[in-house]
Design a protein around this motif. Structure first.
Motif, short mmCIF file in Angstrom:
data_model
loop_
_atom_site.label_atom_id
_atom_site.label_comp_id
_atom_site.label_asym_id
_atom_site.label_seq_id
_atom_site.Cartn_x
_atom_site.Cartn_y
_atom_site.Cartn_z
N ILE A 13 13.70 84.84 -54.97
CA ILE A 13 13.70 84.46 -53.55
C ILE A 13 13.86 85.67 -52.67
CG2 ILE A 13 15.02 83.24 -51.77
CD1 ILE A 13 15.58 81.07 -53.94
N GLU A 14 14.77 86.55 -53.03
CA GLU A 14 15.04 87.72 -52.20
C GLU A 14 13.88 88.71 -52.24
OE1 GLU A 14 19.00 88.90 -53.34
OE2 GLU A 14 19.80 86.94 -52.75
N GLU A 15 13.21 88.84 -53.38
CA GLU A 15 12.02 89.68 -53.45
C GLU A 15 10.91 89.10 -52.57
OE1 GLU A 15 11.13 89.94 -57.59
OE2 GLU A 15 12.64 91.48 -58.00
N ALA A 16 10.79 87.77 -52.59
CA ALA A 16 9.81 87.11 -51.72
C ALA A 16 10.15 87.34 -50.25
CB ALA A 16 9.78 85.61 -52.03
N LYS A 24 5.09 90.00 -42.06
CA LYS A 24 5.17 89.24 -40.82
C LYS A 24 6.24 89.71 -39.83
CE LYS A 24 3.58 85.01 -43.13
NZ LYS A 24 2.29 84.91 -42.39
N GLY A 25 7.13 90.63 -40.26
CA GLY A 25 8.24 91.01 -39.40
C GLY A 25 9.30 89.92 -39.41
N TYR A 26 10.45 90.24 -38.84
CA TYR A 26 11.55 89.27 -38.89
C TYR A 26 11.26 88.02 -38.06
CZ TYR A 26 16.25 87.31 -38.70
OH TYR A 26 17.34 86.47 -38.81
N ALA A 27 10.74 88.20 -36.87
CA ALA A 27 10.47 87.06 -36.00
C ALA A 27 9.44 86.12 -36.61
CB ALA A 27 10.01 87.52 -34.62
N GLY A 28 8.46 86.67 -37.33
CA GLY A 28 7.41 85.85 -37.93
C GLY A 28 7.76 85.30 -39.31
N THR A 29 8.91 85.71 -39.82
CA THR A 29 9.33 85.23 -41.15
C THR A 29 10.05 83.90 -41.01
OG1 THR A 29 9.52 87.46 -42.09
CG2 THR A 29 10.82 85.73 -43.13
N SER A 30 9.70 82.96 -41.86
CA SER A 30 10.35 81.65 -41.85
C SER A 30 10.87 81.34 -43.25
CB SER A 30 9.37 80.55 -41.43
OG SER A 30 8.37 80.38 -42.41
N MET A 31 11.84 80.47 -43.30
CA MET A 31 12.38 80.03 -44.59
C MET A 31 11.27 79.36 -45.42
SD MET A 31 15.65 80.84 -44.83
CE MET A 31 16.84 79.69 -45.56
N LEU A 32 10.39 78.63 -44.75
CA LEU A 32 9.31 77.95 -45.46
C LEU A 32 8.35 78.95 -46.09
CD1 LEU A 32 7.90 75.34 -46.24
CD2 LEU A 32 6.71 75.38 -44.03
N ILE A 34 9.02 82.00 -47.02
CA ILE A 34 9.71 82.62 -48.16
C ILE A 34 9.75 81.67 -49.34
CG2 ILE A 34 11.92 83.54 -48.97
CD1 ILE A 34 12.45 84.43 -46.05
N ALA A 35 10.04 80.40 -49.07
CA ALA A 35 10.09 79.40 -50.14
C ALA A 35 8.74 79.30 -50.85
CB ALA A 35 10.50 78.05 -49.57
N LYS A 36 7.66 79.28 -50.08
CA LYS A 36 6.33 79.19 -50.67
C LYS A 36 6.03 80.42 -51.51
CE LYS A 36 4.12 76.13 -47.30
NZ LYS A 36 3.08 76.02 -46.23
N ARG A 37 6.38 81.61 -50.98
CA ARG A 37 6.11 82.85 -51.72
C ARG A 37 6.91 82.88 -53.03
NH1 ARG A 37 4.20 88.10 -50.41
NH2 ARG A 37 3.11 86.95 -48.78
N ALA A 38 8.13 82.37 -52.99
CA ALA A 38 8.99 82.38 -54.19
C ALA A 38 8.75 81.16 -55.08
CB ALA A 38 10.44 82.41 -53.76
#
Length: 206
Positions: A13-16, A24-32, A34-38
């Motif tokens: 998860i953290e690597e994702a 995407k930068g911090y503002a463009g990063t979402s939990m969803l 990250i979840a999809k990437r991981a």
């Protein structure tokens, strides 16, 4: 979930999170995202980290884990303060100029909310610096160093060790540091600190 499985899943998860942050930068990063990437559930991320800020606080904390743990152990065991600083320098400099710290700092600089920068400061510097301050106070108490303001001494040490390397790494003007350079710079930082804060006040002036 067994502990080793959870630890492995957290690492994924953290690597994702770092990968999405870079894209995407911090503002463009979402939990969803990250979840999809991981390939994890959004629910898992919220259960484990609380929210996006909590997740990135965990990233910063994990990046600083070894340094923080070493400092806490040294203070608890009453080890030589100067030896602690000698061992701390290379680890701290490597951590602060490493690829993960650079990624976090670059994203924080571009984050208009200031949220990531606050998380980095609270979970990183504001956790580590007080421990370094305690080590320096220990060195003063044992007569190895002499200074009045522990905060000034802490800033002096960090300035000697890090200088502008962190900023130069973040803006792409400094390549990743070579281990030999890290070792030598750490030695020099402690050598200069010893000279500038010599208990007998004898050091060369320009």
């Amino acid at each position: 979930m067994r502990q080793e499985n959870r630890a492995r899943r957290q690492q994924q998860i953290e690597e994702a999170a770092y990968a999405v942050l870079k894209e995407k930068g911090y503002a463009g990063t979402s939990m969803l995202a990250i979840a999809k990437r991981a390939r994890a559930s959004n629910e898992t991320l919220y259960n484990w980290y609380g929210d996006k800020r909590g997740l990135f606080c965990a990233l910063v904390a994990r990046n600083a884990d070894e340094v923080r743990g070493d400092l806490e152990a040294s203070l608890k065991q009453g080890r030589s303060a100067l030896q602690t600083l000698a061992e701390l320098g290379p680890k701290l400099l490597s951590m602060l100029t490493g690829t993960r710290a650079v990624a976090l700092n670059q994203a924080a600089a571009a984050d208009p909310t200031g949220e990531l920068g606050a998380a980095i400061s609270e979970t990183g510097r504001e956790t580590i610096a007080p421990l370094i301050r305690q080590v320096l106070e220990q060195a003063r108490d044992t007569g190895n160093l002499s200074f009045e303001d522990p905060q000034d001494a802490t800033e002096l040490y960090l300035g000697l060790l890090i200088g502008d390397l962190q900023i130069r790494r973040a803006i792409g003007r400094q390549p990743e540091l070579d281990p030999d350079y890290i070792a030598r710079r750490s030695e020099l930082a402690l050598e200069y600190l010893n000279t500038l804060l010599s208990p007998d006040g004898t050091f060369a002036t320009p």
